[in-house]
Write an enzyme that holds these catalytic residues in place. Structure first.
Site, PDB file in Angstrom:
ATOM      1  N   LYS A  32     -36.284 -19.344  23.042  1.00  0.00           N
ATOM      2  CA  LYS A  32     -35.238 -19.675  23.811  1.00  0.00           C
ATOM      3  C   LYS A  32     -34.542 -18.224  24.522  1.00  0.00           C
ATOM      4  O   LYS A  32     -34.160 -18.281  25.788  1.00  0.00           O
ATOM      5  CB  LYS A  32     -34.182 -20.270  23.219  1.00  0.00           C
ATOM      6  CG  LYS A  32     -33.287 -19.346  22.060  1.00  0.00           C
ATOM      7  CD  LYS A  32     -32.127 -20.114  21.590  1.00  0.00           C
ATOM      8  CE  LYS A  32     -31.416 -19.330  20.525  1.00  0.00           C
ATOM      9  NZ  LYS A  32     -30.874 -18.112  20.936  1.00  0.00           N
ATOM     10  N   THR A  33     -34.675 -17.218  23.918  1.00  0.00           N
ATOM     11  CA  THR A  33     -34.409 -15.852  24.210  1.00  0.00           C
ATOM     12  C   THR A  33     -35.404 -15.607  25.451  1.00  0.00           C
ATOM     13  O   THR A  33     -34.701 -14.918  26.446  1.00  0.00           O
ATOM     14  CB  THR A  33     -34.413 -14.695  23.198  1.00  0.00           C
ATOM     15  OG1 THR A  33     -33.618 -15.153  22.026  1.00  0.00           O
ATOM     16  CG2 THR A  33     -33.976 -13.533  23.687  1.00  0.00           C
ATOM     17  N   ASP A 224     -25.487 -18.868  25.844  1.00  0.00           N
ATOM     18  CA  ASP A 224     -26.575 -19.021  24.701  1.00  0.00           C
ATOM     19  C   ASP A 224     -25.916 -19.577  23.410  1.00  0.00           C
ATOM     20  O   ASP A 224     -24.634 -19.522  23.234  1.00  0.00           O
ATOM     21  CB  ASP A 224     -27.140 -17.562  23.950  1.00  0.00           C
ATOM     22  CG  ASP A 224     -28.065 -17.459  23.487  1.00  0.00           C
ATOM     23  OD1 ASP A 224     -29.119 -18.845  22.966  1.00  0.00           O
ATOM     24  OD2 ASP A 224     -28.686 -16.538  22.723  1.00  0.00           O
ATOM     25  N   GLU A 225     -26.662 -20.255  22.658  1.00  0.00           N
ATOM     26  CA  GLU A 225     -26.195 -20.907  21.312  1.00  0.00           C
ATOM     27  C   GLU A 225     -25.097 -21.701  21.690  1.00  0.00           C
ATOM     28  O   GLU A 225     -24.015 -21.846  20.855  1.00  0.00           O
ATOM     29  CB  GLU A 225     -25.700 -19.749  20.292  1.00  0.00           C
ATOM     30  CG  GLU A 225     -27.102 -18.547  19.821  1.00  0.00           C
ATOM     31  CD  GLU A 225     -27.913 -19.347  19.096  1.00  0.00           C
ATOM     32  OE1 GLU A 225     -28.033 -20.564  18.683  1.00  0.00           O
ATOM     33  OE2 GLU A 225     -28.861 -18.639  18.605  1.00  0.00           O
ATOM     34  N   GLN A 255     -29.011 -26.975  14.803  1.00  0.00           N
ATOM     35  CA  GLN A 255     -28.715 -25.739  14.089  1.00  0.00           C
ATOM     36  C   GLN A 255     -27.255 -25.436  14.233  1.00  0.00           C
ATOM     37  O   GLN A 255     -26.766 -24.095  14.309  1.00  0.00           O
ATOM     38  CB  GLN A 255     -29.627 -24.578  14.680  1.00  0.00           C
ATOM     39  CG  GLN A 255     -31.070 -24.690  14.586  1.00  0.00           C
ATOM     40  CD  GLN A 255     -31.830 -23.536  15.013  1.00  0.00           C
ATOM     41  OE1 GLN A 255     -31.657 -22.338  14.442  1.00  0.00           O
ATOM     42  NE2 GLN A 255     -32.717 -23.847  15.974  1.00  0.00           N
ATOM     43  N   ARG A 617     -36.375 -20.629   8.979  1.00  0.00           N
ATOM     44  CA  ARG A 617     -36.383 -19.115   8.779  1.00  0.00           C
ATOM     45  C   ARG A 617     -37.761 -18.713   8.580  1.00  0.00           C
ATOM     46  O   ARG A 617     -38.177 -17.576   8.855  1.00  0.00           O
ATOM     47  CB  ARG A 617     -35.361 -18.390   8.058  1.00  0.00           C
ATOM     48  CG  ARG A 617     -33.804 -18.655   8.312  1.00  0.00           C
ATOM     49  CD  ARG A 617     -33.345 -18.731   9.807  1.00  0.00           C
ATOM     50  NE  ARG A 617     -33.656 -19.827  10.542  1.00  0.00           N
ATOM     51  CZ  ARG A 617     -33.842 -19.852  11.923  1.00  0.00           C
ATOM     52  NH1 ARG A 617     -33.717 -19.032  12.566  1.00  0.00           N
ATOM     53  NH2 ARG A 617     -33.703 -21.130  12.269  1.00  0.00           N
TER      54      ARG A 617
END
Length: 777
Positions: A32-33, A224-225, A255, A617
């Site tokens: 996503k980044t 973002d997020e 998330q 993770r």
């Protein structure tokens, strides 16, 4: 090479479709980044002006990394002019420009949580409230929650539901405290973190011309997020995007784990309703983890009802099954994990930094710290004491704050007698009272001429105050002409801080002295970088950067070769080759609700999302562990494995023989085993589709109905044996839990209590007079 060439089809679509509202659902490890970075670069390549793009993140580190990547594509001079940063840093920038209309100075101080709690303690003392009843942490939490819901002190006092809740927790005066807290912040020319959101909303609500100015300025907004945004952030974004509607939000509903901070999953779930003309892009390929880990995580999160459907997949190797450790006690759990780290590191040549131990609560770290120390395994606690929270650093930063904003009462109280200059608590209390009476800052009282003396102080004390105010005013005069490093160096030496620390030649004293040097090194680096970039390099600009740092931004030891210990909440956004998720037990993970209440569907689904975050993770290997017994409040409790383990498809698990979960080995034709499976019923029914069984096979349906009636009848007639006949070692049967083995019996009749391990339900503690246990053998 064209920057678009390295994107997969879904990523490319999310990057090039730049007009109108867009929802980018980015699964774990899906890049996503990369998409956010290239979307901004693409906007610039398509002719958008850097100053018309607003990109909001949750850490300065993320913003910095994105800006650096963008600069490699479009050049540093273009990237420099982007409005990119955290919600708090961007809104602080807007508020400093517009502060005057809100009645604040443009150089307002930003209080961190320690400053806020210090001010609250002062207020509690002045209101003669007991800190044991009005706990500062709880009061701070209530005020923070109110601000994030855009509730001001007057609105707080008028809200019957809020006031009723405060009465129920025996803190009926929180509304008064909140009002006084707000008043003193304003007097000190200070805002706390939550104010940066609250005051921005008030600014846009009450000053439509200012809102219009920023709506016209920002043609494109990127967030973002988005699943982590709270109501205040949601409203600001909605207001800013209202004119052009070019809003792109990136996030993953799976998330969303920060509801305790005010984050609302509804923001991302309802995006499609908020913006009917939206486009949706799904990034579903996980580049981080093995197929086994991705598929295992999918099998768990699929149980959640409130989610945006997606099919996360991985083309990485299948990888190992997820290994599950069953420990007798929590101490044994620590040793099992430490041994596994030691052995796999030697066998597969991993570094220590390739390992992370994730736990649900910070209190769990002690067991693993002890186990790692005994194996001489280096480790670090993530989210421990920040460099900027150390006493010597806070002291020097408080001098900087007071020089920049003399109204900052909390900074003044911290350093007025450091280094020691004979100004004690009694003097400070008199100064504070005089300041409150006049409605001014404490420094305004301090710098009054000795003849005025509003606090009624003796000549000796007045001369010390004159000397102190002279030092601060001398530095104040230099703020406009000196850069950050030059002024910081003067303050560190001329106040006597460096001399005071150098005098202490103990190892601790030398460490504190070195920390000050490290801070000055950081300020020098900031000054040089700012000069090269053509941006302001004054001490005030440096202090704004420091005030808005997050835990992830200030981790100074990230490159050290150490095992990382952290809560699952802290791990979000990070990745490790090997991840141990520990304490995976009922009432721990998922956690038990406060006060023994039943968990809500929403809270339980968030716990499942938290487990999903933990599992994703891991890049190469994931481990789950649980203990059958654990000390809580000094008492040994029996524990059951978490339902989250049983929600993982068993073909992805590697369980021990005595797994305690009720799974059995799945044999292969070759005589080995293919994994584990849930125990099969003695007479498995053929799978059917809802609504079709009767028409397709009425005889089977009648047979099933007869079986259900018989089972119900047997349950009604289920009689247990005399509790006095049940002994340790026996196999018994319970009408709901099935067969199990008695581990121990304690107490005296009629209050006998048995610990029984059931094959299908795990370990239970039962009061025998109510349990109706039938002895099998």
């Amino acid at each position: 090479m064209n920057y678009l060439d390295g994107l997969n089809e879904a990523q490319r679509a999310a990057v090039v479709n730049i007009d109108g509202p867009s929802l980018v659902i980015a699964g774990a490890g899906s890049g996503k980044t990369r998409v956010l970075t290239f979307r901004i670069a693409h906007l610039l390549q398509q002719g958008a002006k850097p100053g018309s793009i607003l990109s909001l993140t949750f850490t300065n580190k993320a913003a910095r990394e994105m800006k650096e990547r963008i600069a490699t594509i479009v050049g540093h001079s273009t990237a420099r002019n982007l409005w990119m940063g955290t919600f708090h840093s961007i809104f602080a920038r807007i508020l400093r420009t517009e502060a005057e209309v809100l009645g604040f100075p443009s150089n307002f101080t930003i209080y961190d949580s320690a400053d806020s709690k210090s001010l609250l303690k002062t207020i509690l003392k002045s209101m003669q409230l007991d800190e044991k009843v009005y706990k500062p942490n709880v009061v701070a939490g209530r005020i923070s929650a109110a601000k994030n819901s855009l509730i001001t002190p007057p609105a707080y006092q008028q809200n019957g539901q809020i006031m009723e809740y405060d009465m129920s927790i025996r803190m009926p005066r929180i509304a008064e405290i909140y009002k006084e807290y707000e008043k003193r912040c304003r007097l000190a020319g200070a805002m706390d973190f939550d104010d940066l959101l609250l005051k921005t909303n008030i600014l846009f609500r009450d000053h439509k011309d200012i809102l219009a100015k920023y709506q016209q300025k920002f043609d494109y907004l990127l967030v973002d997020e988005y699943q982590d945004t709270n109501f205040a952030q949601y409203l600001i974004v909605k207001n800013l995007a209202a004119l052009h509607q070019n809003l792109c939000v990136v996030g993953d509903d799976a998330q969303s784990i920060y509801s305790f901070r005010g984050a609302r999953i509804e923001n991302i779930l309802n995006f499609q309703k908020d913006y009917p003309q939206h486009k949706i892009f799904k990034l579903e390929q996980n580049y981080r983890s093995t197929q086994t880990i991705v598929n295992a995580a999918n099998s768990v999160i699929a149980k959640n009802k409130r989610q945006i459907p997606k099919n996360v997949f991985s083309d990485n190797p299948h990888g190992n099954r997820i290994k599950v450790f069953s420990a007798l006690t929590d101490n044994e759990e620590g040793y099992l994990i430490a041994n596994e780290i030691s052995e796999t590191r030697m066998r597969h040549h991993y570094n220590y930094l390739d390992y992370a131990i994730l736990y649900r609560t910070n209190a769990q770290s002690r067991i693993f710290e002890e186990a790692l120390r005994k194996r001489n395994i280096p480790y670090k606690i993530y989210g421990g004491l920040s460099f900027y929270q150390r006493k010597e650093i806070k002291d020097l930063l408080s001098y900087f704050r007071l020089v920049i904003n003399p109204k900052d009462n909390e900074a003044l109280k911290r350093i007025i007698n450091y280094p020691a200059r004979g100004i004690g608590d009694t003097t400070l209390a008199k100064l504070e009272q005089a300041a409150l009476a006049e409605g001014v800052s404490i420094f305004e009282v301090v710098k009054k001429s000795p003849q005025e003396n509003p606090a009624g102080l003796n000549k000796g004390t007045l001369s010390k105050l004159v000397e102190f105010s002279g030092i601060i005013q001398q530095f104040e005069e230099k703020t406009e002409i000196a850069d950050a490093y030059e002024l910081a160096g003067l303050i560190a030496t001329q106040t006597g801080i460096m001399k005071d620390l150098y005098r202490d030649q103990t190892p601790e004293g030398l460490s504190r002295f070195e920390n000050i040097q490290e801070l000055l090194n950081g300020i020098q680096e900031f000054t040089i970088n700012a000069r090269e970039e053509g941006s302001p390099n004054a001490l005030g600009n440096y202090m704004e950067d420091v005030a808005l740092l997050t835990d992830q931004d200030s981790d100074k030891e990230e490159d050290r070769d150490k095992v990382t210990l952290m809560t699952v909440h802290s791990s979000k956004g990070l990745e490790f080759k090997n991840v141990f998720i520990v304490g995976v037990e009922e009432n721990l993970f998922p956690s038990a609700p406060m006060g023994g209440a039943s968990p809500s569907i929403e809270s339980f689904e968030e716990e499942r999302r938290l487990f999903y975050v933990a599992l994703t993770r891991a890049e190469e290997n994931a481990y789950l562990s649980f203990a059958k017994q654990r000390y809580r409040w000094g008492k040994l409790d029996f524990c059951n494995p978490s339902r989250f383990i049983t929600e993982v498809d068993p073909k992805f698990l590697d369980l021990p023989e005595d797994n305690g979960i009720g799974y059995e080995r799945e044999p292969t034709v070759a005589g080995g085993y293919a994994g584990f499976r849930k125990p099969q019923p003695e007479q498995p029914a053929a799978p059917t589709q809802p609504g079709r069984q009767t028409a397709a096979n009425p005889q089977a349906m009648n047979q099933k109905l007869m079986q259900l009636r018989e089972a119900k009848k047997q349950n009604q007639n289920f009689d247990g044996d005399d509790p006095r006949d049940i002994q340790s070692g026996m196999t018994v049967e319970h009408q709901r839990f099935g067969k199990g083995k008695v581990q121990q019996v304690e107490g005296a009749f009629p209050n006998l209590k048995a610990t029984v391990f059931f094959q299908n339900a795990g370990q239970k503690q039962l009061l025998l007079k109510f349990a109706k246990l039938r002895i099998v053998r």
